[in-house]
Motif scaffolding. Structure first.
Motif, PDB file in Angstrom:
ATOM      1  N   ASN A   4       0.830  -1.207   0.000  1.00 12.67           N
ATOM      2  CA  ASN A   4       0.000   0.000   0.000  1.00 12.67           C
ATOM      3  C   ASN A   4       0.863   1.254   0.000  1.00 12.67           C
ATOM      4  OD1 ASN A   4      -2.363  -1.470  -0.032  1.00 12.67           O
ATOM      5  ND2 ASN A   4      -2.549  -1.499   2.187  1.00 12.67           N
ATOM      6  N   GLY A   8       0.831   3.972  -2.916  1.00 10.51           N
ATOM      7  CA  GLY A   8       0.615   5.387  -2.609  1.00 10.51           C
ATOM      8  C   GLY A   8       1.731   6.261  -3.147  1.00 10.51           C
ATOM      9  N   GLU A  12       1.355   9.216  -5.935  1.00 11.46           N
ATOM     10  CA  GLU A  12       1.851  10.566  -5.671  1.00 11.46           C
ATOM     11  C   GLU A  12       2.842  11.000  -6.755  1.00 11.46           C
ATOM     12  OE1 GLU A  12       4.760  12.620  -2.418  1.00 11.46           O
ATOM     13  OE2 GLU A  12       3.269  11.200  -1.650  1.00 11.46           O
TER      14      GLU A  12
END
Length: 138
Positions: A4, A8, A12
């Protein structure tokens, strides 16, 4: 979970135009280097055909230069190969991002299922272990 966090970080990073540019530039460099390898030419031979220094050819083939379309065309001509550029509504990069998201979600689900199965197996084996220990002690 690490997956995760990586997902992420990717999400980003992909928002940054400079990062997306670098991805595209690296893809072109890899494709160009692959095409060059298939020619069987040396960098010196390609440099001679282009009227360049060998160091410039090396820089271009290793992704150290921001290529213009003209430069890309000239290199491909010298290698007797061709290139295409595709521009469409949904870019390949966006498709790849969606695939990465789907795969990371599937992987998270798979990891969760493995842990649940491991925990279930552990709880189901406990009575069996206890019975064997009791039989052995008797």
């Amino acid at each position: 979970m690490l997956l995760n966090q990586l997902s992420g970080l990717w999400q980003e990073s992909i928002q940054d135009p400079e990062f997306r540019f670098e991805l595209k530039a690296q893809k072109v460099s890899v494709d160009l280097a692959s095409a060059f390898t298939n020619t069987g030419m040396s960098q010196k031979e390609l440099a001679e055909k282009l009227g360049w220094r060998t160091s410039r050819v090396s820089k271009v083939l290793h992704g150290g230069s921001n290529l213009t379309l003209r430069t890309l065309f000239d290199i491909c001509e010298a290698m007797q190969t061709d290139f295409d550029i595709e521009i469409d509504g949904q870019s390949q990069l966006k498709q790849e991002i969606e695939i990465v998201k789907m795969k990371s979600e599937q992987l998270s689900e798979l990891i969760g299922a493995v842990w649940r199965k491991k925990e279930l197996a552990s709880t189901q084996q406990q009575p069996l272990v206890n019975m064997q220990a009791y039989s052995f002690a008797s």
